[in-house]
Scaffold this motif. Structure first.
Motif, short mmCIF file in Angstrom:
data_model
loop_
_atom_site.label_atom_id
_atom_site.label_comp_id
_atom_site.label_asym_id
_atom_site.label_seq_id
_atom_site.Cartn_x
_atom_site.Cartn_y
_atom_site.Cartn_z
N LEU A 1 0.08 0.20 7.08
CA LEU A 1 1.07 0.88 6.24
C LEU A 1 2.47 0.87 6.84
N LYS A 2 2.58 0.30 8.03
CA LYS A 2 3.87 0.25 8.75
C LYS A 2 4.46 1.65 8.93
N LEU A 3 3.61 2.60 9.27
CA LEU A 3 4.06 3.96 9.55
C LEU A 3 4.58 4.03 10.97
N ARG A 4 5.70 4.70 11.13
CA ARG A 4 6.34 4.84 12.44
C ARG A 4 6.54 6.32 12.74
N PRO A 5 6.63 6.66 14.03
CA PRO A 5 6.90 8.06 14.38
C PRO A 5 8.15 8.56 13.66
N GLY A 6 8.05 9.73 13.08
CA GLY A 6 9.17 10.32 12.36
C GLY A 6 9.16 10.04 10.86
N ASP A 7 8.31 9.10 10.41
CA ASP A 7 8.21 8.86 8.96
C ASP A 7 7.75 10.14 8.28
N ARG A 8 8.29 10.40 7.09
CA ARG A 8 7.95 11.61 6.34
C ARG A 8 6.88 11.28 5.32
N LEU A 9 5.82 12.06 5.32
CA LEU A 9 4.75 11.92 4.34
C LEU A 9 4.64 13.21 3.54
N VAL A 10 4.22 13.09 2.30
CA VAL A 10 3.97 14.24 1.44
C VAL A 10 2.47 14.34 1.26
N ALA A 11 1.93 15.53 1.51
CA ALA A 11 0.49 15.77 1.35
C ALA A 11 0.26 16.48 0.02
N LEU B 1 -3.05 17.49 -3.00
CA LEU B 1 -4.47 17.57 -3.31
C LEU B 1 -4.73 16.86 -4.63
N VAL B 2 -5.67 15.95 -4.63
CA VAL B 2 -6.09 15.26 -5.85
C VAL B 2 -7.59 15.47 -5.96
N GLY B 3 -7.98 16.35 -6.90
CA GLY B 3 -9.40 16.72 -6.96
C GLY B 3 -9.76 17.42 -5.67
N GLU B 4 -10.71 16.84 -4.96
CA GLU B 4 -11.10 17.39 -3.66
C GLU B 4 -10.68 16.48 -2.52
N SER B 5 -9.68 15.64 -2.79
CA SER B 5 -9.20 14.69 -1.78
C SER B 5 -7.78 15.02 -1.35
N LEU B 6 -7.50 14.75 -0.09
CA LEU B 6 -6.16 14.90 0.45
C LEU B 6 -5.50 13.53 0.40
N VAL B 7 -4.32 13.46 -0.22
CA VAL B 7 -3.58 12.21 -0.33
C VAL B 7 -2.27 12.36 0.43
N LEU B 8 -1.98 11.40 1.29
CA LEU B 8 -0.71 11.36 2.01
C LEU B 8 0.09 10.19 1.48
N GLU B 9 1.34 10.45 1.10
CA GLU B 9 2.20 9.39 0.57
C GLU B 9 3.55 9.44 1.26
N ARG B 10 4.16 8.29 1.38
CA ARG B 10 5.52 8.26 1.90
C ARG B 10 6.41 9.06 0.96
N ARG B 11 7.28 9.82 1.53
CA ARG B 11 8.21 10.65 0.74
C ARG B 11 9.03 9.78 -0.22
N GLU B 12 9.45 8.61 0.25
CA GLU B 12 10.26 7.71 -0.57
C GLU B 12 9.51 7.29 -1.84
N LEU B 13 8.19 7.07 -1.72
CA LEU B 13 7.40 6.67 -2.88
C LEU B 13 7.30 7.80 -3.90
N VAL B 14 7.14 9.02 -3.41
CA VAL B 14 7.07 10.18 -4.30
C VAL B 14 8.41 10.34 -5.03
N GLU B 15 9.52 10.22 -4.27
CA GLU B 15 10.83 10.36 -4.89
C GLU B 15 11.06 9.27 -5.93
N ARG B 16 10.65 8.03 -5.62
CA ARG B 16 10.83 6.93 -6.56
C ARG B 16 10.02 7.17 -7.83
N ARG B 17 8.79 7.66 -7.68
CA ARG B 17 7.94 7.94 -8.85
C ARG B 17 8.56 9.03 -9.72
N LEU B 18 9.12 10.06 -9.09
CA LEU B 18 9.74 11.14 -9.86
C LEU B 18 11.00 10.66 -10.57
N ARG B 19 11.81 9.86 -9.88
CA ARG B 19 13.01 9.31 -10.53
C ARG B 19 12.62 8.46 -11.74
#
Length: 87
Positions: free
Chosen positions: A26-36, A38-56
């Motif tokens: 996933l090319k995750l580096r120290p300091g990258d921001r993830l958003v946690a 809950l989806v059903g009974e699963s924990l999903v971690l996503e890059r903050r940038e992807l969440v922002e892009r989806r909302l925009r």
């Protein structure tokens, strides 16, 4: 990306270490921001940038000069007037 399953352990203060193979894929580096979230009974971690892009993308049809906050406040005020019998 092929599905890779890795078992992780919840440590002190709820900390979870993302396995190196997944971090590298996933090319995750120290300091990258993830958003946690809950989806059903699963924990999903996503890059903050992807969440922002989806909302925009979700709200892109709304003109930039429209304030959703102002519209919400106006709606709430109208509802309050209606509930109190005001015209």
């Amino acid at each position: 990306m092929a599905q890779k399953e890795n078992e992780v352990q919840v440590g002190a203060q709820g900390r979870v270490v993302i396995p190196a193979a997944l971090r590298n894929t996933l090319k995750l580096r120290p300091g990258d921001r993830l958003v946690a979230r809950l989806v059903g009974e699963s924990l999903v971690l996503e890059r903050r940038e992807l969440v922002e892009r989806r909302l925009r993308e979700r709200f892109r049809h709304i003109p930039q000069d429209v304030s959703l906050v102002d519209e919400l406040i106006g709606d709430r005020r109208a509802e309050a007037k209606h509930e109190h019998g005001e015209s």
